[in-house]
Design a protein around this motif. Structure first.
Motif, PDB file in Angstrom:
ATOM      1  N   HIS A  83       0.817  -1.213   0.000  1.00  0.00           N
ATOM      2  CA  HIS A  83       0.000   0.000   0.000  1.00  0.00           C
ATOM      3  C   HIS A  83       0.852   1.263   0.000  1.00  0.00           C
ATOM      4  O   HIS A  83       0.523   2.229  -0.690  1.00  0.00           O
ATOM      5  N   ARG A  84       1.970   1.252   0.727  1.00  0.00           N
ATOM      6  CA  ARG A  84       2.831   2.445   0.750  1.00  0.00           C
ATOM      7  C   ARG A  84       3.409   2.742  -0.632  1.00  0.00           C
ATOM      8  O   ARG A  84       3.518   3.909  -1.026  1.00  0.00           O
ATOM      9  N   GLN A  86       2.024   1.777  -3.534  1.00  0.00           N
ATOM     10  CA  GLN A  86       0.897   2.201  -4.371  1.00  0.00           C
ATOM     11  C   GLN A  86       0.597   3.684  -4.141  1.00  0.00           C
ATOM     12  O   GLN A  86       0.361   4.431  -5.099  1.00  0.00           O
ATOM     13  N   GLU A  87       0.624   4.111  -2.889  1.00  0.00           N
ATOM     14  CA  GLU A  87       0.375   5.524  -2.575  1.00  0.00           C
ATOM     15  C   GLU A  87       1.478   6.413  -3.153  1.00  0.00           C
ATOM     16  O   GLU A  87       1.201   7.483  -3.699  1.00  0.00           O
ATOM     17  N   ARG A  88       2.735   5.964  -3.031  1.00  0.00           N
ATOM     18  CA  ARG A  88       3.849   6.739  -3.611  1.00  0.00           C
ATOM     19  C   ARG A  88       3.718   6.831  -5.122  1.00  0.00           C
ATOM     20  O   ARG A  88       3.981   7.872  -5.712  1.00  0.00           O
ATOM     21  N   ARG A  90       0.983   6.785  -6.902  1.00  0.00           N
ATOM     22  CA  ARG A  90      -0.093   7.734  -7.231  1.00  0.00           C
ATOM     23  C   ARG A  90       0.377   9.179  -7.056  1.00  0.00           C
ATOM     24  O   ARG A  90       0.007  10.053  -7.826  1.00  0.00           O
ATOM     25  N   ALA A  91       1.195   9.406  -6.044  1.00  0.00           N
ATOM     26  CA  ALA A  91       1.667  10.764  -5.763  1.00  0.00           C
ATOM     27  C   ALA A  91       2.814  11.186  -6.678  1.00  0.00           C
ATOM     28  O   ALA A  91       3.046  12.376  -6.874  1.00  0.00           O
ATOM     29  N   GLU A  98      -3.163   1.672 -12.224  1.00  0.00           N
ATOM     30  CA  GLU A  98      -2.897   0.434 -11.483  1.00  0.00           C
ATOM     31  C   GLU A  98      -3.923  -0.608 -11.904  1.00  0.00           C
ATOM     32  O   GLU A  98      -5.129  -0.362 -11.835  1.00  0.00           O
ATOM     33  N   LYS A 139      -5.935  -1.109  -2.973  1.00  0.00           N
ATOM     34  CA  LYS A 139      -7.180  -0.610  -2.388  1.00  0.00           C
ATOM     35  C   LYS A 139      -8.104  -0.035  -3.450  1.00  0.00           C
ATOM     36  O   LYS A 139      -9.318  -0.192  -3.369  1.00  0.00           O
ATOM     37  N   ASN A 140      -7.543   0.679  -4.406  1.00  0.00           N
ATOM     38  CA  ASN A 140      -8.349   1.362  -5.415  1.00  0.00           C
ATOM     39  C   ASN A 140      -7.730   1.257  -6.804  1.00  0.00           C
ATOM     40  O   ASN A 140      -7.402   2.279  -7.417  1.00  0.00           O
TER      41      ASN A 140
END
Length: 171
Positions: A83-84, A86-88, A90-91, A98, A139-140
């Motif tokens: 998840h970390r 995936q968040e990076r 996206r940012a 994804e 997650k998304n």
């Protein structure tokens, strides 16, 4: 753009991603294909523990970031589902898509040619995502591809390409 195709070992990531890559490369020659198994050797991450897998995912993220900064499109097939990360992603990326390749554990075990899951389930091997390492399913994700049946690769690839067109990732 970064097309991040993720799923468990044996889900069909490489097969699907390779086909998607060839279609995108026909449109955008400045496209590269990255495969997690090959990158493991190239980037020098050889272990499979949670921490070693995370280091691998970070290195793949960094490589994608470098390519993205040079306006090179990437189709990346990797378990790399943290998840970390995936968040990076996206940012960090200009355009990020994804795609999660979904397969039940029952089907993964049935197609387990290398014996990865069967050995892990009886304790002969450790550090297998989905057995003793909990997968961090996206997650998304922008798209989920059901790959429980190995038929219709062309349809699955076309569904991905249609999504990418409809959402202006590609023309």
């Amino acid at each position: 753009m970064i097309i991040w195709i993720t799923g468990l070992a044996g889900a069909g990531k490489t097969t699907i991603a390779t086909a998607v890559y060839h279609e995108i490369k026909n449109i955008y020659p400045n496209t590269v294909f990255l495969d997690g198994d090959i990158l493991r050797e190239v980037l020098g991450v050889y272990g499979y523990s949670y921490d070693e897998r995370y280091i691998q995912a970070e290195k793949i993220h960094n490589l994608c970031k470098m390519l993205d900064n040079q306006d090179i499109n990437v189709v990346c097939a990797t378990i790399g589902s943290f998840h970390r990360i995936q968040e990076r992603n996206r940012a960090s990326f200009n355009k990020y898509c994804e795609i999660y390749i979904e397969v039940t554990m029952e089907n993964l075990i049935k197609r387990d040619k290398k014996g990865l899951y069967s050995r892990a389930l009886i304790g002969e091997t450790i550090n297998v995502v989905g057995v003793d390492i909990k997968p961090e399913v996206p997650k998304n994700p922008e798209l989920i591809v059901d790959n429980n049946t190995l038929d219709c690769l062309e349809h699955k690839v076309e569904d991905i390409l249609n999504y990418l067109r409809d959402n202006q990732y590609i023309l």
